[in-house]
Design an enzyme around this catalytic site. Structure first.
Site, PDB file in Angstrom:
ATOM      1  N   ASP A 101       0.853  -1.183   0.000  1.00 17.47           N
ATOM      2  CA  ASP A 101       0.000   0.000   0.000  1.00 17.47           C
ATOM      3  C   ASP A 101       0.898   1.246   0.000  1.00 17.47           C
ATOM      4  O   ASP A 101       1.790   1.352  -0.842  1.00 17.47           O
ATOM      5  CB  ASP A 101      -0.950  -0.077   1.204  1.00 17.47           C
ATOM      6  CG  ASP A 101      -2.000   1.018   1.238  1.00 17.47           C
ATOM      7  OD1 ASP A 101      -2.998   0.908   0.517  1.00 17.47           O
ATOM      8  OD2 ASP A 101      -1.831   1.975   2.010  1.00 17.47           O
ATOM      9  N   HIS A 295      -6.999  -6.605  -0.977  1.00 21.65           N
ATOM     10  CA  HIS A 295      -5.973  -5.579  -0.786  1.00 21.65           C
ATOM     11  C   HIS A 295      -4.994  -5.901   0.322  1.00 21.65           C
ATOM     12  O   HIS A 295      -3.825  -5.522   0.245  1.00 21.65           O
ATOM     13  CB  HIS A 295      -6.659  -4.241  -0.488  1.00 21.65           C
ATOM     14  CG  HIS A 295      -5.693  -3.107  -0.357  1.00 21.65           C
ATOM     15  ND1 HIS A 295      -4.952  -2.635  -1.418  1.00 21.65           N
ATOM     16  CD2 HIS A 295      -5.321  -2.351   0.718  1.00 21.65           C
ATOM     17  CE1 HIS A 295      -4.185  -1.628  -1.017  1.00 21.65           C
ATOM     18  NE2 HIS A 295      -4.387  -1.437   0.273  1.00 21.65           N
TER      19      HIS A 295
END
Length: 318
Positions: A101, A295
Site C-alpha cells: 500500500d 488488498h
C-alpha cells in the site's frame, strides 16, 4: 508475539518503533494505511526462519512511533530520510525493502532514489508508476470529475479524522473486513456524492474472514486509538508536494531486482494499471497475482506471500 522483539530507534530527528526477528541480511518491511508493524506479523518469523533480519517499523504517525503534527512532516522526502537513517542506526549499508500500500510507494521511491542503500525491492498492491503528468489531485479531479473519490475526500484536514475516529474499532473492522471504501465497483461507492464519507453506505461485518481474528482487529484498533488517524491521512495530503519535490521520479528507472505482488480482488486494480511499471522497472522479475486475495495481501495470503518473498530473496546475489 513469541520470537518478535521490539525496540525504539532514533532516525531523522524522530523515534521509530521497530518489530524485528532473526539475523542475517536486512529486510525492511513497510506497512500502509491504516495499519502498523502488525500487518507483517506473518512475515517476520518466516523471514527470520529463512535466514534474514526482518524489521517492520511503525511508520511515522502510527502506533508507537513519533507523530509530528505538521502535514508537511509526512512528505515522501521525510519518510525516505527516516528509512535511510534507520539503516544507519542498525549499522547496515544496504537492505531489501518490501512495502505494501503506501509502504509500496515508499519502497519504490527508496529503490529509485537511494539505489546505493536498497539492493532490491518488492512492492505489494501499489505498482510503481513514476511521476504523474499532473499533480495527483489535479489528475484525480480530471479523471473522476464530480464523482466521489477517497483520496480527494482525504485532502481536507480534520474531515476524515472526525469520521473515522468517531468509532475506531468499528472503522477498522469495516475497512479491513468489509467492502472497502475505495472499492470502485462497490455499489455504495458508485452512489456516493460530495459530502459523503469514507464509510458512507458501509456496515461493519458481523463475521470476520478467515484471515482476520477478533484479536487482530482489536490490536489495530488499539494502536490507532493511541495514534489517531491524522498522521496516516497526512500522507495523502502530501501527494502534490511530493510531485513538486521529486521531479526526478519522472525519468529515473529502478535498476535493482524487483518483484510485484497484488491480490486478484484488489480494488486498486481498477485505477492503478500494472503494465506501465515494466518500462520503469526493467529488472522486474515477476508480477504475481494471488488468486482470491484482496488488498490486505500479506495478511490474506500469508503462506503464498512468504513463499514468494523467500524465493525472491534467495535469488538475489549474496
Amino acid at each position: 508475539m513469541a520470537g518478535i522483539q521490539h525496540r525504539t530507534i532514533e532516525t531523522n530527528g524522530i523515534h521509530l518503533h521497530l518489530a524485528e526477528a532473526g539475523e542475517g541480511p536486512l529486510v525492511l518491511l513497510l506497512h500502509g494505511w491504516p495499519e502498523s508493524w502488525y500487518s507483517w506479523r506473518h512475515q517476520l518469523l518466516a523471514l527470520a526462519d529463512a535466514g534474514y533480519h526482518a524489521v517492520a517499523p511503525d511508520v511515522r504517525g502510527y502506533g508507537q512511533s513519533d507523530k509530528p503534527r505538521e502535514i508537511e512532516a509526512y512528505s515522501m522526502k521525510h519518510l525516505m530520510a527516516d528509512f535511510v537513517g534507520l539503516l544507519d542506526a542498525l549499522g547496515e549499508k544496504t537492505a531489501v525493502v518490501v512495502g505494501h500500500d503506501w509502504g509500496a510507494a515508499m519502497a519504490w521511491s527508496l529503490a529509485a532514489l537511494h539505489p546505493d542503500r536498497f539492493r532490491a525491492v518488492v512492492g505489494m498492491s501499489v505498482p510503481h508508476l513514476g511521476r504523474t503528468p499532473l499533480p495527483p489531485t489535479q489528475l484525480f479531479k480530471k479523471i473522476f470529475g464530480q464523482k466521489w473519490f477517497y483520496i480527494l475526500y482525504f485532502q481536507e484536514p480534520g474531515v476524515a479524522e472526525a469520521e473515522l475516529e468517531a468509532d475506531i474499532p468499528s472503522a477498522v473492522r469495516t475497512i479491513l473486513a468489509g467492502a472497502p471504501g475505495f472499492e470502485a465497483k462497490f455499489t455504495g461507492t458508485q452512489d456516493r456524492k460530495p459530502g459523503d464519507g469514507f464509510l458512507t453506505g458501509l456496515t461493519p461485518p458481523k463475521t470476520l474472514p478467515a484471515w482476520l481474528t477478533e484479536q487482530d482487529v482489536a490490536f489495530f484498533a488499539k494502536e490507532l486509538k493511541g495514534s489517531g488517524l491524522r498522521g496516516g491521512l497526512n500522507r495523502y495530503r502530501n501527494m502534490d508536494r511530493d510531485w513538486e519535490e521529486l521531479p526526478e521520479l519522472a525519468t529515473v528507472k529502478i535498476q535493482q531486482p524487483a518483484l510485484f505482488l497484488i491480490g486478484e480482488k484488489d480494488p486498486g486494480r481498477s485505477f492503478a494499471p500494472v503494465e506501465p511499471m515494466k518500462e520503469l522497472v526493467p529488472h522486474l522479475q515477476d508480477i504475481l497475482v494471488l488468486p482470491g486475495a484482496g488488498h490486505w495481501l500479506q495478511q490474506e495470503s500469508a503462506a503464498e506471500v512468504n513463499a514468494a518473498l523467500v524465493s525472491f530473496l534467495k535469488s538475489l546475489p549474496a
